[in-house]
Write an enzyme that holds these catalytic residues in place. Structure first.
Site, PDB file in Angstrom:
ATOM      1  N   ASP A   5      47.474  36.262  16.799  1.00 18.10           N
ATOM      2  CA  ASP A   5      46.567  36.253  17.951  1.00 18.10           C
ATOM      3  C   ASP A   5      45.853  37.590  18.136  1.00 18.10           C
ATOM      4  OD1 ASP A   5      45.292  34.892  20.033  1.00 18.10           O
ATOM      5  OD2 ASP A   5      46.722  35.641  21.524  1.00 18.10           O
TER       6      ASP A   5
ATOM      7  N   ASP B 144      44.974  29.804  14.471  1.00 17.99           N
ATOM      8  CA  ASP B 144      44.080  30.968  14.556  1.00 17.99           C
ATOM      9  C   ASP B 144      44.155  31.908  13.364  1.00 17.99           C
ATOM     10  OD1 ASP B 144      43.331  29.982  17.022  1.00 17.99           O
ATOM     11  OD2 ASP B 144      44.538  31.397  18.167  1.00 17.99           O
TER      12      ASP B 144
ATOM     13  N   ASP C 260      48.344  29.267  28.777  1.00 21.70           N
ATOM     14  CA  ASP C 260      47.614  30.012  27.747  1.00 21.70           C
ATOM     15  C   ASP C 260      47.862  31.510  27.867  1.00 21.70           C
ATOM     16  OD1 ASP C 260      46.379  27.693  26.813  1.00 21.70           O
ATOM     17  OD2 ASP C 260      44.711  27.898  28.207  1.00 21.70           O
TER      18      ASP C 260
END
Length: 510
Positions: A264, A302, A477
């Site tokens: 991330d 991601d 989130d």
């Protein structure tokens, strides 16, 4: 449990009186027994299977010409079980779900029996049904939980009893299928999800929260994906335990591997393994826990998109190391065999769709060609497809459009045919844009308001392999306090923590 296009669907109770021993003349060597997936892989009869696969006691044998299984039965077969077609070597696990389906017709109206049962001994049946056939082919399908175990010895069998007809009859069967641990039997629900833990802690005999019942039925009972990362101190044991539960139920589990170093880009979900060697060791344990059993794996959300140069997330050395780690993971997951399907994450439509750097150098998005090349360097050659919209909010239509365009570009540039899965967990209302800010773009994090649950996990459409709840609804989130795109009313929970407030908003679309 979900069944599709069913004429019949139920949990079967064995009818032992109708389960009968076969005449000695029908004894045949069984084909190689299978435990998972399609247990009768030759059931479409496009080529004649070996004589030891499907047997006949009808007196006229079995005819495979024309891509169907045909036989004739005379009036001399006075009992239903005097004339049978069957397949031995079926391994049934007690308590697991199975789906039997087939197409059938006869030259004149007739009653027959279809069963899945032991092939010796007491001939107990897990499924035993009498059906009416006509002259037009009809589809029959049942999903049932086995009450018997035939994993040892001679195993079990699929059997069709065709005798006791008043006049001679011709019978035609096609597309005979018996499956377990596939999407037909449903996706395994995580019994230890964050939503489930919250519901259990807020239901009787604990202090009751009025929201618990709704969160149980709309989210906890439908949470079909489990994430694995550095929080699993013994990832092999944890994965093995999860797969054990899923295969015992005869359902299909979905796992997310989320432990890439530099995860991330250090954001709200930052973390990951300490380095490449630690990651490969962790991945070895993750894969050993699966042990070749049925599973869908979503690989490293991601990670590929954030390796793009324009993301300014990794040094060149770190990029090369990431490509190597993803290649390693894809290669070793592929080596697990046909029951393990891997979908490497490919970002979402905002990251890529319509952004073509080769046509517009000023565009800082990831172009479709760029994404295809990144996937190539990450080992897409070994994967079954890509995952799109993970933890995002884009509608299914937009995500499918991205998936189709990306798949076409991957095939064009790499020569690899691929498919995709869509995260539909929170895309019921599509993407979020800040009201009054035309330049806000799509905000895909920070628990935005007015989002809604999407389609629960199921087989996909329009080229998509599956629609999956990959991001577990209600799990936060996370957010950065200094990010002015985050709605101020967003619940203050760390990334991955369960937020009942967010869960209710997703259920209501509020």
């Amino acid at each position: 449990m979900r069944t599709r296009s069913l004429l019949y669907a139920f949990t079967a109770i064995p009818l032992l009186a109708a389960s009968v021993a076969l005449p000695a003349s029908t004894a045949h060597a069984a084909p190689e027994p299978l435990l998972y997936g399609e247990l009768a892989p030759e059931g479409n009869f496009t080529t004649a299977p070996p004589n030891t696969t499907w047997w006949s006691s009808t007196g006229t044998g079995a005819d495979y010409t024309g891509g169907t299984l045909k036989t004739s039965v005379g009036t001399d077969k006075t009992r239903p079980y005097d004339a049978m077609l069957g397949r031995n070597g079926v391994r049934l696990r007690k308590g697991a779900l199975y789906t039997l389906s087939f197409d059938a017709r006869s030259s004149a109206p007739a009653k027959i029996r279809a069963s899945v049962q032991e092939s010796s001994g007491s001939y107990h049946a897990a499924l035993d049904e009498e059906i009416d056939l006509g002259t037009v082919s009809k589809r029959f399908q049942w999903t049932f939980r086995s009450t018997i175990d035939t994993t040892a010895g001679e195993g079990g069998q699929i059997a069709f009893q065709l005798g006791a007809q008043q006049e001679p009859r011709d019978f035609i069967l096609d597309n005979v299928s018996l499956t377990t641990s596939t999407a037909r039997e449903g996706f395994f629900v995580d019994p230890g999800s964050n939503a489930r833990k919250w519901v259990d802690a807020h239901s009787e005999p604990n202090p009751v929260d009025a929201r618990a019942g709704r969160i149980r039925s709309q989210i906890a009972d439908r949470t079909t994906v489990k994430w694995f990362g550095g929080w699993n101190t013994d990832v092999q044991t944890d994965v093995d335990s999860y797969i054990d539960k899923a295969t015992a139920a005869g359902q299909l589990p979905t796992l997310v591997a989320y432990n890439i170093p530099g995860r991330d880009c250090g954001g709200a979900s930052g973390g990951g393994a300490s380095g490449a060697e630690a990651y490969k060791k962790w991945m070895d344990g993750f894969i050993a826990g699966i042990a070749g059993r049925p599973a869908l794996v979503v690989l490293e959300p991601d990670a590929v998109a954030q390796a793009d140069l324009e993301q300014n997330c990794l040094t060149q050395e770190q990029r090369e190391a990431r490509f190597d780690m993803l290649w390693y993971a894809n290669q070793h997951l592929d080596a697990q065999g046909p029951y393990v399907k891997t979908y490497i994450d490919a970002g979402n439509a905002t990251w890529t769709l319509g952004a073509r750097r080769e046509d517009n150098p000023a565009d800082k998005g990831i172009g479709l060609s760029d994404m295809a090349d990144l996937l190539g360097r990450s080992g897409i050659y070994f994967a079954d497809g890509v995952a799109v919209n993970v933890a995002n909010y884009h509608s299914t239509d937009i995500s499918n459009d991205y998936g189709r365009r990306l798949a076409a570009r991957v095939e064009e540039r790499l020569g690899v045919g691929t498919t995709w899965v869509v995260d539909t967990s929170r895309n019921g209302n599509g993407a979020y844009r800040i009201p009054g800010d035309e330049n806000s773009g799509q905000v895909g994090f920070c628990n935005p308001p007015l989002r809604k649950l999407g389609s629960a996990s199921r087989v996909g459409e329009g080229g998509a392999a599956y629609y999956l709840w990959i991001k577990n609804p209600g799990d936060s989130d996370g957010r950065h306090a200094d990010d002015n795109r985050c709605p101020v009313e967003g619940p203050q929970y760390k990334a991955g923590d369960f937020s009942p407030e967010f869960a209710v908003r997703l259920m209501d679309g509020s």
